[in-house]
Scaffold this motif. Structure first.
Motif, PDB file in Angstrom:
ATOM      1  N   VAL A   1       0.772  -1.115   0.003  1.00  0.00           N
ATOM      2  CA  VAL A   1      -0.078   0.020  -0.007  1.00  0.00           C
ATOM      3  C   VAL A   1       0.863   1.212   0.248  1.00  0.00           C
ATOM      4  CG1 VAL A   1      -1.549   1.395   1.377  1.00  0.00           C
ATOM      5  CG2 VAL A   1      -1.991  -1.207   1.206  1.00  0.00           C
TER       6      VAL A   1
ATOM      7  N   LEU B   1       3.488   1.387  -1.069  1.00  0.00           N
ATOM      8  CA  LEU B   1       4.513   1.617  -2.432  1.00  0.00           C
ATOM      9  C   LEU B   1       3.517   2.129  -3.433  1.00  0.00           C
ATOM     10  CD1 LEU B   1       6.629  -1.558  -2.949  1.00  0.00           C
ATOM     11  CD2 LEU B   1       7.308   0.779  -2.969  1.00  0.00           C
ATOM     12  N   TYR B   2       2.272   1.857  -3.455  1.00  0.00           N
ATOM     13  CA  TYR B   2       1.141   2.341  -4.293  1.00  0.00           C
ATOM     14  C   TYR B   2       1.115   3.900  -4.267  1.00  0.00           C
ATOM     15  CZ  TYR B   2      -2.793   2.271  -7.365  1.00  0.00           C
ATOM     16  OH  TYR B   2      -3.463   2.477  -8.572  1.00  0.00           O
TER      17      TYR B   2
ATOM     18  N   ALA C   1       3.328   5.783  -2.843  1.00  0.00           N
ATOM     19  CA  ALA C   1       4.726   6.445  -3.337  1.00  0.00           C
ATOM     20  C   ALA C   1       4.673   6.556  -4.792  1.00  0.00           C
ATOM     21  CB  ALA C   1       5.795   5.480  -2.768  1.00  0.00           C
ATOM     22  N   SER C   2       4.323   5.407  -5.692  1.00  0.00           N
ATOM     23  CA  SER C   2       4.110   5.354  -6.999  1.00  0.00           C
ATOM     24  C   SER C   2       3.343   6.479  -7.503  1.00  0.00           C
ATOM     25  CB  SER C   2       3.664   4.217  -7.756  1.00  0.00           C
ATOM     26  OG  SER C   2       2.473   3.908  -7.410  1.00  0.00           O
ATOM     27  N   LEU C   3       2.105   6.844  -6.779  1.00  0.00           N
ATOM     28  CA  LEU C   3       1.461   7.686  -7.115  1.00  0.00           C
ATOM     29  C   LEU C   3       2.048   9.307  -6.826  1.00  0.00           C
ATOM     30  CD1 LEU C   3      -2.288   6.760  -5.866  1.00  0.00           C
ATOM     31  CD2 LEU C   3      -1.431   6.719  -8.143  1.00  0.00           C
TER      32      LEU C   3
ATOM     33  N   TYR D   1       5.128  10.020  -7.053  1.00  0.00           N
ATOM     34  CA  TYR D   1       6.151   9.791  -8.237  1.00  0.00           C
ATOM     35  C   TYR D   1       5.355  10.520  -9.388  1.00  0.00           C
ATOM     36  CZ  TYR D   1       9.484   8.160 -11.470  1.00  0.00           C
ATOM     37  OH  TYR D   1      10.213   8.043 -12.653  1.00  0.00           O
ATOM     38  N   GLY D   2       4.257  10.029  -9.494  1.00  0.00           N
ATOM     39  CA  GLY D   2       3.710  10.210 -10.886  1.00  0.00           C
ATOM     40  C   GLY D   2       3.288  11.848 -10.699  1.00  0.00           C
ATOM     41  N   ILE D   3       2.397  12.236  -9.636  1.00  0.00           N
ATOM     42  CA  ILE D   3       1.841  13.477  -9.902  1.00  0.00           C
ATOM     43  C   ILE D   3       2.905  14.597  -9.407  1.00  0.00           C
ATOM     44  CG2 ILE D   3      -0.414  12.783  -8.980  1.00  0.00           C
ATOM     45  CD1 ILE D   3       0.077  13.483  -6.342  1.00  0.00           C
TER      46      ILE D   3
ATOM     47  N   GLY E   1       7.717  12.924 -11.399  1.00  0.00           N
ATOM     48  CA  GLY E   1       9.271  12.233 -11.424  1.00  0.00           C
ATOM     49  C   GLY E   1      10.125  12.726 -10.165  1.00  0.00           C
TER      50      GLY E   1
END
Lengths: 526, 508, 109
Positions: free
Chosen positions: A191, A193-194, A196-198, A200-202, A205
């Motif tokens: 959770v 990581l998810y 964190a990936s969001l 990273y995206g918004i 980068g």
């Protein structure tokens, strides 16, 4: 090391020369972790030489490594700030303070562990190595300022903790606790990581917290809020805040007791450091949202932790729920976001280190002597074992916030900070629940002190003669006496501790920014 | 330094006792404690000579910076309000230690706890910092809980837990009020500075004052927060009852006077009429409940509920005379209730019961307890407020000072005072007069036998001392008044100037 | 006419796929009785994250590819986690002779 790789890619644009590289690496910041890591490796090597050599040499190696880490941390105190590993790690005072708490908790846990591990017939060297690995993870987590390094250190801590929880291989309860911990913990990591990936995206980068914080101020609110929820859930899992606490009682009950001691202090301290880094340092533009969520979590933790603790019959389970309640108290300081609030958090974590580990030392000693963990079995203990009785009583009173123990000052400071920041609801609930907590801590003391000899439990009636000459027992006694002494006397002499806490806050840029921001907000309101 | 010594002697004494390397027999522990408490008493007496009775403010101040970031500084001082209470504490702890004769189990722990309580109470009376007061207030909680739950009667676990929960709640209310008060001024300050409407709105003041009143009302105790007291008294051993009634309840009334009235003068004058009614209800409830009791100790305990209610009435009136009366009442109630509890203890030890339906004719000079009986009659007379004893002076001052302001509440309290005579006459009449029953009065209760012959004069020395001081204060009230008057006058002055200064909308 | 493959599939498609994978993982985590299946569900969640990271990295961070590096770490750690998980499961199986989650009830869940 992982962060280095992650960011070498990131630094690829500028292509620094080798001289610049070593300067930018600033690897000296993780010297304490390196000391622990060395101790870990040497322990593993010594373990190869056989069980006898391991039990002879592993303890001094571990003491050496952790002692060196503490000394190195002291040297880092107030040193000029420079980000290490291209922004993956920052040795500010916050990091130093929490890493010191982690390292000290490991040191005390190891002192408590030797006899326990030896008796269970499991290898000493491996146990020490895994615990040290967890320590390295927790320590790096305290100073991580990049999503990648946070993730790696979080997982180093978590995976080692799963192994520690399941270290008693022949005990089905230990394995079960480990499996539950692993499943819930991995899900929490996923959770995180998810989220964190969001992020990273918004943020287009960015993985380091400082640039994410900047980017978040202008980014799409709903997605950012979603990632906030994901990240916050993981943080709450790590500090065992209600409703992300369900793993705590089971893991605490099933795991080996010294491991629980580490999880309840070291792992939790790292969790709070993470919470400060991410929520205060990164989600500043969502201050109101996360503070509201944290207020709810704190209220639930204080109420549920303390109320459910009333009904427990197992000592470890009772302490598990009490630690949930204690986390709720600490969260008050975090919600405040003032200088006093942060200082109170740091102070309470430091005092929690001593009082909780002191209590665990007594429980470990009792279970070594009797094999029991039930609260009812402590009945009439004062006659047979005054040391455990006195030590456990003092530590529990301190946890309950009774003067003149250390915990009283810590708790008062939290309430003081909360009131100063107008968190009336939190403080009032904190006051009420600390009455509840006094009740269940006292009922343990009542078992030990008040029960007459004829009311003593069977376990206590057949209490073995007290001996300290077995291997590992002197260190256990030293840790117990040390923790109890600090708990009992540290409160009256807590002035240096207060200074230390406030200079922790003063030497931490992200906290100073948050204080300035909230101060500005208050001024605007006023 | 003198005031710090008042704390250090009991605390270091307790530490020394607990760290004594060899096993400590009961006699040695008790004697050490008694010696330490005598030193404490002498030191408290020395404070009287150092004390300037014309000065209404804080004296002999001393302090150290401690935890400045928390606003918790070590600051002590004494004035005419706290000095009598410090004396009472020294006297009654000594008396309690003297009458702790049969502490066969764990004497070391027992006397340590006694010393800790004495030190903590001294600290609470002397603190000039709210948090420091709170620290000492909480410090006394666990030792007393242990004293009740280890050395108490058969139902002690229940009584001790009830005491603990009530007092812990009271502590939290007080802490909440203190925090609110400290931040009301804008800058964090836990020193004793009164709060004004400029700093905090009247609503806020009343809220904080109510929390404080309920917190201290639990400790006093006032109806309806009194239910822990009779249970605690019934289960506690005699010395603990002496301490509880004589010293610890005073923390509540002291807190109401010092912090409730002293720090919230404006809100106080708004709430005063309600408080007077509350006091009257408490007095009447305590007295009526006492009439219904058959257990002597419970009866004395309920009488405490009634008699401590007077103090609230006097504080509500806040005239110079009534405040002086309230200090007198605290002192005389401390002495009288301690005396009564000790005598009840003697009766219980001799007969094995405190049941008024069973006891008869204890005044019998041959096989009864004539000395105890006589002292009991004296104590009861003092408690009912007969002239020539401490109770009379305090009740006279109290009612005289309060009647102008709150005539109805005062009259109701006077009825309560008359009821005191009723229930204590019932007590004396049933237990001490009449024929000494050799055969059981009640067939179900088993034969009543006097197990111990009439106690010796030496054993009764503490009771005689207390009875003597009750008469002494009754005959020579100036001794106490001269110490206290200037302090109570300045307190009353604060209240009266305030009612002039207050804007019209705020005055009641 | 040149075909620009990467952009012909919008970023959103990857994100939806990742979200779906993540949700399937969560569903499996909650609903599985077999402990091995629970471990597999966690892997699914992590793979959802990986797709997210890769997609973002490709679309937003083409120069520094932090997301791709992150993914490597996630895969590595996931492997370690799965190894530890299976080891614990094995030791539990030796003790209890079952991998049924419902029967791991020595501790109140």
């Amino acid at each position: 090391m992982p962060t280095l790789l992650a960011d070498l890619g990131g630094a690829g644009l500028g292509m620094p020369s080798m001289g610049d590289l070593s300067l930018q690496l600033n690897a000296g910041a993780i010297a304490p972790e390196v000391a622990v890591l060395l101790a870990l490796l040497i322990s593993l090597l010594v373990d190869l030489a056989g069980e006898k050599a391991a039990s002879r040499w592993v303890p001094p190696i571990c003491y050496g490594g952790l002692g060196a880490a503490l000394v190195l941390l002291a040297l880092q105190w107030n040193s000029p700030l420079a980000p290490s590993f291209f922004g993956g790690f920052l040795a500010d005072n916050l990091a130093v303070a929490f890493r010191a708490v982690v390292a000290a908790s490991t040191l005390i846990t190891l002192l408590l562990s030797w006899r326990y591990v030896e008796r269970s017939g499991t290898p000493v060297g491996e146990y020490a190595a895994i615990l040290l690995a967890a320590t390295v993870g927790a320590m790096i987590l305290c100073g991580s300022t990049d999503l990648v390094s946070i993730f790696i250190s979080l997982e180093t801590l978590s995976v080692s903790s799963y192994l520690l929880a399941g270290y008693m291989k022949r005990d089905a309860r230990s394995s079960e606790a480990a499996l539950k911990y692993l499943l819930v913990g991995s899900a929490a990591a996923a959770v995180f990581l998810y989220g964190a990936s969001l992020l990273y995206g918004i943020t287009g980068g960015a993985t380091d917290l400082a640039s994410i914080a900047v980017a978040l101020q202008t980014s799409a609110k709903p997605v950012a809020a979603l990632s906030l929820v994901f990240v916050l859930a993981t943080v709450a899992f790590k500090i065992a805040a209600v409703p992300f606490h369900q793993w705590t009682p089971d893991v605490y009950e099933g795991s080996p007791t010294p491991v629980v001691a580490f999880l309840s202090v070291g792992s939790k301290a790292a969790g709070f450091a993470l919470a400060l880094r991410i929520l205060v340092g990164c989600f500043e533009s969502f201050n109101e949202q996360w503070k509201l969520l944290f207020t709810v979590l704190a209220l639930l933790s204080m109420v549920l932790g303390n109320v459910v603790a009333l009904a427990q019959t197992s000592m470890k389970r009772m302490l598990a729920y009490s630690s949930i309640g204690q986390a709720g108290f600490v969260m008050i300081g975090m919600v405040c976001g003032t200088e006093d609030g942060f200082a109170a958090m740091v102070l309470y974590m430091a005092s929690y280190l001593f009082m909780n580990l002191g209590a665990f030392a007594c429980i470990i000693l009792f279970s070594l002597r009797t094999g029991s963990d039930r609260i009812a079995d402590y009945a009439g203990l004062y006659q047979k074992d005054p040391l455990i009785t006195l030590g456990l009583s003092l530590c529990l009173l301190s946890l309950g916030g009774i003067p003149p123990m250390l915990g009283f000052f810590g708790k008062i400071y939290l309430f003081f900070a909360g009131w100063a920041d107008h968190q009336y609801l939190l403080v009032v609930v904190g006051l009420i629940t600390s009455v509840v907590s006094i009740y269940y801590y006292i009922s343990v003391i009542k078992m030990m002190v008040v029960k007459e000899p004829q009311e003593a439990s069977d376990v206590v009636k057949e209490y073995p003669a007290i001996t300290w000459n077995l291997a590992g027992m002197p260190s256990l006694r030293a840790a117990l006496v040390g923790c109890v002494l600090v708990t009992a006397v540290g409160g009256i002499l807590s002035n240096p501790l207060f200074m230390w806490a406030s200079s922790t806050v003063a030497g931490t840029p992200i906290l100073q920014q948050a204080i300035a921001a909230s101060g500005g907000g208050a001024a605007a309101l006023g | 330094m003198t005031l710090t010594l008042l704390l250090l002697i009991p605390f270091l004494g307790a530490l020394g006792l607990s760290l004594w390397p060899r096993t400590l027999c009961e006699v040695v522990a008790r004697r050490t404690a008694i010696v330490l408490l005598i030193i404490q008493l002498l030191l408290s007496l020395r404070v009287i000579f150092l004390f300037d009775s014309t000065d209404g403010g804080m004296q002999l101040q001393e302090g150290l910076y401690w935890l400045s970031s928390l606003g918790l500084d070590y600051r002590l001082g004494i004035d005419g309000l706290s000095l009598p209470l410090v004396l009472i504490n020294a006297v009654l702890t000594l008396v309690a230690a003297i009458v702790s004769r049969s502490i066969s189990q764990r004497p070391r722990l027992y006397f340590c706890l006694l010393l800790v309580i004495s030190g903590a109470v001294n600290g609470a009376f002397l603190s000039q910092n709210l948090l420091l007061f709170f620290l000492f207030y909480e410090l006394e909680l666990i030792p007393l809980w242990l004293l009740i739950s280890v050395w108490g009667g058969s139902n002690r676990a229940y009584a001790a837990t009830k005491f603990l929960i009530f007092t812990a709640v009271s502590g939290m209310l007080i802490l909440g009020a203190f925090l609110g008060l400290a931040f009301a001024t804008g800058s964090v300050d836990f020193s004793l500075t009164p709060v004004t409407t400029l700093q905090l709105s009247m609503g806020g003041q009343i809220l904080l004052l109510s929390a404080l009143l309920i917190g201290f009302g639990i400790k006093v105790p006032l109806f309806p927060f009194h239910t822990w007291l009779p249970d605690a008294h019934t289960e506690a051993s005699t010395p603990v009852s002496v301490l509880l009634a004589g010293v610890l309840l005073k923390l509540g009334t002291y807190g109401i006077l010092r912090f409730g009235m002293g720090l919230f003068p404006e809100a106080w004058s708004v709430l005063a009429p309600g408080l007077a009614i509350w006091a009257a209800i408490s007095v009447l409830y305590g007295s009526l409940a006492a009439i219904a009791q058959v257990d002597m100790k419970r009866m004395v305990a309920y009488s405490s509920v009634g008699h401590m209610g007077y103090v609230l009435l006097a504080a509500a009136a806040a005239t110079p005379v009534s405040l002086l009366g309230s200090v007198f009442q605290m002192v005389s109630h401390g002495l009288i209730s301690a005396l009564l509890f000790m005598l009840v203890g003697v009766v219980y030890k001799a007969t094995g019961t405190r049941n008024l339906d069973v006891l008869r004719g204890l005044l019998n000079p041959e096989r009864g307890l004539p000395l105890t009986g006589s002292l009991m009659i004296l104590g009861v007379m003092a408690s009912a407020g007969l002239p020539g004893m401490a109770g009379f002076i305090s009740e006279f001052l109290l009612f005289r000072g309060s009647i102008e302001k709150f005539p109805i509440a005062t009259l109701l309290s006077m009825v309560g005072s008359a009821l005191t005579a009723v229930y204590f006459l019932l007590l004396v009449n049933r237990a001490f007069f009449g024929r000494l029953a050799v055969t059981p009065v009640d067939p179900n209760s088993g034969p009543l036998d006097i197990r111990i012959p009439a106690s010796t004069l030496v054993e009764q020395l503490p009771s005689l001392m207390l009875a003597g001081s009750v008469v002494f204060i009754g005959l020579w009230p100036t001794s106490l008044a001269s110490i206290t008057e200037s302090a109570t006058n300045s307190m009353a002055q604060l209240m009266s100037t305030l009612s002039i200064v207050l804007p019209i909308g705020v005055t009641p | 006419m040149t075909i620009n493959l990467p952009t012909s599939i919008p970023l959103q498609a990857y994100l939806v796929l990742a979200a779906l994978l993540f949700c399937i993982g969560v569903w499996g985590l909650i609903n599985s009785r077999n402990a091995v299946r629970v471990l597999m569900s966690i892997e699914l969640m992590l793979n959802g994250v990986n797709i997210n990271l890769m997609a973002f990295s490709d679309y937003l961070d083409g120069q520094l590819i932090r997301g791709q590096v992150f993914t490597i770490f996630v895969i590595t750690v996931a492997a370690a986690e799965a190894a530890v998980g299976l080891a614990i499961l094995l030791s539990l199986y030796r003790n209890r002779e079952t991998v049924d989650m419902e029967r791991f009830n020595l501790l109140r869940w």
